[in-house]
Design a protein around this motif. Structure first.
Motif, PDB file in Angstrom:
ATOM      1  N   GLN A 160      29.444  13.419   9.024  1.00  0.00           N
ATOM      2  CA  GLN A 160      28.867  14.378  10.043  1.00  0.00           C
ATOM      3  C   GLN A 160      27.913  15.071   9.518  1.00  0.00           C
ATOM      4  OE1 GLN A 160      31.863  17.176  11.246  1.00  0.00           O
ATOM      5  NE2 GLN A 160      30.412  18.009  13.027  1.00  0.00           N
ATOM      6  N   SER A 161      28.046  15.516   8.041  1.00  0.00           N
ATOM      7  CA  SER A 161      27.119  16.650   7.501  1.00  0.00           C
ATOM      8  C   SER A 161      25.572  15.781   7.428  1.00  0.00           C
ATOM      9  CB  SER A 161      27.528  17.232   6.170  1.00  0.00           C
ATOM     10  OG  SER A 161      27.643  16.448   5.428  1.00  0.00           O
ATOM     11  N   LEU A 162      25.723  14.497   7.164  1.00  0.00           N
ATOM     12  CA  LEU A 162      24.636  13.796   6.872  1.00  0.00           C
ATOM     13  C   LEU A 162      23.855  13.433   8.111  1.00  0.00           C
ATOM     14  CD1 LEU A 162      25.543  11.317   4.100  1.00  0.00           C
ATOM     15  CD2 LEU A 162      24.156  12.944   4.046  1.00  0.00           C
ATOM     16  N   PHE A 163      24.487  13.051   9.393  1.00  0.00           N
ATOM     17  CA  PHE A 163      23.773  12.501  10.425  1.00  0.00           C
ATOM     18  C   PHE A 163      23.652  13.728  11.493  1.00  0.00           C
ATOM     19  CE2 PHE A 163      25.658   8.674   8.491  1.00  0.00           C
ATOM     20  CZ  PHE A 163      24.595   8.095   8.346  1.00  0.00           C
ATOM     21  N   GLY A 164      24.592  14.852  11.459  1.00  0.00           N
ATOM     22  CA  GLY A 164      24.720  15.843  12.502  1.00  0.00           C
ATOM     23  C   GLY A 164      24.069  17.066  12.239  1.00  0.00           C
ATOM     24  N   GLN A 165      23.080  17.299  10.996  1.00  0.00           N
ATOM     25  CA  GLN A 165      22.429  18.313  10.505  1.00  0.00           C
ATOM     26  C   GLN A 165      21.257  18.573  11.593  1.00  0.00           C
ATOM     27  OE1 GLN A 165      20.908  17.446   6.657  1.00  0.00           O
ATOM     28  NE2 GLN A 165      22.404  18.820   5.772  1.00  0.00           N
ATOM     29  N   GLU A 166      21.169  19.870  11.474  1.00  0.00           N
ATOM     30  CA  GLU A 166      19.781  20.494  12.531  1.00  0.00           C
ATOM     31  C   GLU A 166      18.683  20.154  11.668  1.00  0.00           C
ATOM     32  OE1 GLU A 166      20.467  24.504  13.373  1.00  0.00           O
ATOM     33  OE2 GLU A 166      21.654  23.915  15.004  1.00  0.00           O
ATOM     34  N   ILE A 167      17.688  19.980  12.251  1.00  0.00           N
ATOM     35  CA  ILE A 167      16.098  20.004  11.702  1.00  0.00           C
ATOM     36  C   ILE A 167      15.343  21.313  11.909  1.00  0.00           C
ATOM     37  CG2 ILE A 167      13.982  18.400  11.672  1.00  0.00           C
ATOM     38  CD1 ILE A 167      15.876  16.288  12.922  1.00  0.00           C
ATOM     39  N   THR A 168      14.786  21.658  11.129  1.00  0.00           N
ATOM     40  CA  THR A 168      13.851  22.908  11.353  1.00  0.00           C
ATOM     41  C   THR A 168      12.254  22.306  11.503  1.00  0.00           C
ATOM     42  OG1 THR A 168      15.064  24.362   9.858  1.00  0.00           O
ATOM     43  CG2 THR A 168      12.844  24.875  10.426  1.00  0.00           C
ATOM     44  N   VAL A 169      12.090  22.544  12.745  1.00  0.00           N
ATOM     45  CA  VAL A 169      10.563  21.981  13.086  1.00  0.00           C
ATOM     46  C   VAL A 169       9.622  23.268  13.029  1.00  0.00           C
ATOM     47  CG1 VAL A 169       9.158  20.796  14.693  1.00  0.00           C
ATOM     48  CG2 VAL A 169      11.399  20.145  14.517  1.00  0.00           C
ATOM     49  N   THR A 170       8.223  23.192  12.677  1.00  0.00           N
ATOM     50  CA  THR A 170       7.405  24.124  12.597  1.00  0.00           C
ATOM     51  C   THR A 170       6.141  23.524  12.848  1.00  0.00           C
ATOM     52  OG1 THR A 170       6.879  23.743  10.327  1.00  0.00           O
ATOM     53  CG2 THR A 170       8.519  25.271  10.542  1.00  0.00           C
ATOM     54  N   GLY A 171       5.247  24.496  13.702  1.00  0.00           N
ATOM     55  CA  GLY A 171       3.971  24.210  13.735  1.00  0.00           C
ATOM     56  C   GLY A 171       3.256  25.081  14.289  1.00  0.00           C
ATOM     57  N   THR A 172       1.677  24.832  14.992  1.00  0.00           N
ATOM     58  CA  THR A 172       1.010  25.752  15.406  1.00  0.00           C
ATOM     59  C   THR A 172       0.641  25.421  16.634  1.00  0.00           C
ATOM     60  OG1 THR A 172       0.202  26.230  12.997  1.00  0.00           O
ATOM     61  CG2 THR A 172      -1.466  26.996  14.763  1.00  0.00           C
ATOM     62  N   MET A 200      -2.485  30.275  19.832  1.00  0.00           N
ATOM     63  CA  MET A 200      -2.065  31.032  21.486  1.00  0.00           C
ATOM     64  C   MET A 200      -0.810  31.948  20.871  1.00  0.00           C
ATOM     65  SD  MET A 200      -2.585  27.924  24.191  1.00  0.00           S
ATOM     66  CE  MET A 200      -1.901  29.027  25.268  1.00  0.00           C
ATOM     67  N   ILE A 201      -0.672  32.991  21.171  1.00  0.00           N
ATOM     68  CA  ILE A 201       0.462  34.069  21.066  1.00  0.00           C
ATOM     69  C   ILE A 201       1.279  33.998  22.288  1.00  0.00           C
ATOM     70  CG2 ILE A 201       0.924  36.456  20.720  1.00  0.00           C
ATOM     71  CD1 ILE A 201      -1.935  36.892  19.733  1.00  0.00           C
ATOM     72  N   GLY A 202       2.649  33.881  21.938  1.00  0.00           N
ATOM     73  CA  GLY A 202       3.593  34.057  23.125  1.00  0.00           C
ATOM     74  C   GLY A 202       3.636  32.659  24.009  1.00  0.00           C
ATOM     75  N   VAL A 203       3.305  31.597  23.289  1.00  0.00           N
ATOM     76  CA  VAL A 203       3.969  30.059  23.764  1.00  0.00           C
ATOM     77  C   VAL A 203       5.441  30.047  23.736  1.00  0.00           C
ATOM     78  CG1 VAL A 203       3.352  27.898  23.891  1.00  0.00           C
ATOM     79  CG2 VAL A 203       1.373  29.309  23.633  1.00  0.00           C
ATOM     80  N   THR A 204       6.044  29.804  24.934  1.00  0.00           N
ATOM     81  CA  THR A 204       7.333  29.294  24.821  1.00  0.00           C
ATOM     82  C   THR A 204       7.552  28.070  24.347  1.00  0.00           C
ATOM     83  OG1 THR A 204       7.739  30.896  26.510  1.00  0.00           O
ATOM     84  CG2 THR A 204       9.497  29.366  26.065  1.00  0.00           C
ATOM     85  N   VAL A 205       8.447  27.719  23.332  1.00  0.00           N
ATOM     86  CA  VAL A 205       8.727  26.631  22.927  1.00  0.00           C
ATOM     87  C   VAL A 205      10.388  26.415  22.899  1.00  0.00           C
ATOM     88  CG1 VAL A 205       8.815  25.223  20.765  1.00  0.00           C
ATOM     89  CG2 VAL A 205       6.932  26.878  21.108  1.00  0.00           C
ATOM     90  N   VAL A 206      11.031  25.469  23.716  1.00  0.00           N
ATOM     91  CA  VAL A 206      12.236  25.387  23.982  1.00  0.00           C
ATOM     92  C   VAL A 206      12.660  23.702  23.679  1.00  0.00           C
ATOM     93  CG1 VAL A 206      13.802  25.386  25.803  1.00  0.00           C
ATOM     94  CG2 VAL A 206      12.099  27.121  25.640  1.00  0.00           C
ATOM     95  N   VAL A 207      14.026  23.724  23.269  1.00  0.00           N
ATOM     96  CA  VAL A 207      14.490  22.278  23.215  1.00  0.00           C
ATOM     97  C   VAL A 207      14.947  21.877  24.464  1.00  0.00           C
ATOM     98  CG1 VAL A 207      16.176  20.805  21.932  1.00  0.00           C
ATOM     99  CG2 VAL A 207      15.432  22.886  20.712  1.00  0.00           C
ATOM    100  N   GLU A 208      14.249  20.859  25.085  1.00  0.00           N
ATOM    101  CA  GLU A 208      14.627  20.475  26.381  1.00  0.00           C
ATOM    102  C   GLU A 208      16.061  20.392  26.492  1.00  0.00           C
ATOM    103  OE1 GLU A 208      12.204  17.395  28.706  1.00  0.00           O
ATOM    104  OE2 GLU A 208      13.720  16.149  27.675  1.00  0.00           O
ATOM    105  N   GLY A 227      15.529  28.214  21.817  1.00  0.00           N
ATOM    106  CA  GLY A 227      13.870  28.395  21.792  1.00  0.00           C
ATOM    107  C   GLY A 227      13.351  29.286  21.063  1.00  0.00           C
ATOM    108  N   THR A 228      11.969  29.574  21.065  1.00  0.00           N
ATOM    109  CA  THR A 228      11.332  30.484  20.659  1.00  0.00           C
ATOM    110  C   THR A 228       9.923  30.901  21.097  1.00  0.00           C
ATOM    111  OG1 THR A 228      10.598  31.541  18.279  1.00  0.00           O
ATOM    112  CG2 THR A 228      10.335  29.258  18.559  1.00  0.00           C
ATOM    113  N   ILE A 229       8.995  31.629  20.479  1.00  0.00           N
ATOM    114  CA  ILE A 229       7.841  31.967  20.945  1.00  0.00           C
ATOM    115  C   ILE A 229       6.883  31.933  19.756  1.00  0.00           C
ATOM    116  CG2 ILE A 229       8.374  32.889  23.191  1.00  0.00           C
ATOM    117  CD1 ILE A 229       7.511  35.662  21.658  1.00  0.00           C
ATOM    118  N   THR A 230       5.664  31.558  19.990  1.00  0.00           N
ATOM    119  CA  THR A 230       4.602  31.681  18.912  1.00  0.00           C
ATOM    120  C   THR A 230       4.387  32.941  18.418  1.00  0.00           C
ATOM    121  OG1 THR A 230       2.752  31.464  20.447  1.00  0.00           O
ATOM    122  CG2 THR A 230       3.972  29.331  19.585  1.00  0.00           C
ATOM    123  N   ASP A 231       3.899  33.210  17.413  1.00  0.00           N
ATOM    124  CA  ASP A 231       3.713  34.468  16.753  1.00  0.00           C
ATOM    125  C   ASP A 231       2.064  34.786  16.966  1.00  0.00           C
ATOM    126  OD1 ASP A 231       2.391  33.221  14.827  1.00  0.00           O
ATOM    127  OD2 ASP A 231       3.564  33.675  13.113  1.00  0.00           O
TER     128      ASP A 231
END
Length: 123
Positions: free
Chosen positions: A32-44, A52-60, A65-69
């Motif tokens: 479970q720990s090998l296959f069920g881990q979360e992945i950290t995704v980053t980008g611009t 772009m400031i304040g774009v909403t990024v959500v996991v469908e 979710g989060t917003i861009t800085d």
């Protein structure tokens, strides 16, 4: 000496059912720990003029979710590689990206000119 060898060989073959169960549980948690881990995704996120400031990024399909800085950067933990990220901002087309095996997803957003014709400003 002979009795010592016999005791060792018989004790080696006697594994209690509790030890077997413990071993199986350890294997399951490891899988479970090998296959069920979360992945950290980053980008611009950018448009034709820059970050772009304040774009909403959500996991469908989730509320994660989060917003861009100020530099258009984001960082988000997603549940799996099958997750789909949705990038949205008023006046721009929504962009969807499948995470897959990527940990960096950069997006360029396009204006939604048709949607801007429908905006009514009341002052």
């Amino acid at each position: 000496m002979n009795s010592m060898i016999n005791n060792y060989s018989t004790s080696k073959t006697k594994i209690s059912p509790m030890k077997n169960l413990l071993f199986i549980i350890c294997i399951l948690f490891s899988a479970q720990s090998l296959f069920g881990q979360e992945i950290t995704v980053t980008g611009t996120v950018t448009d034709e003029t820059g970050p772009m400031i304040g774009v909403t990024v959500v996991v469908e399909g989730t509320q994660m979710g989060t917003i861009t800085d100020i530099d258009g950067n984001y960082s988000l933990d997603v549940p799996s590689s099958e997750s789909v990220l949705q990038f949205s901002f008023i006046g721009f087309r929504t962009v969807s990206e499948v995470v897959g095996n990527r940990t960096t997803i950069n997006v360029t957003m396009d204006e939604n000119v048709q949607g801007l014709d429908e905006v009514v400003v009341i002052g």
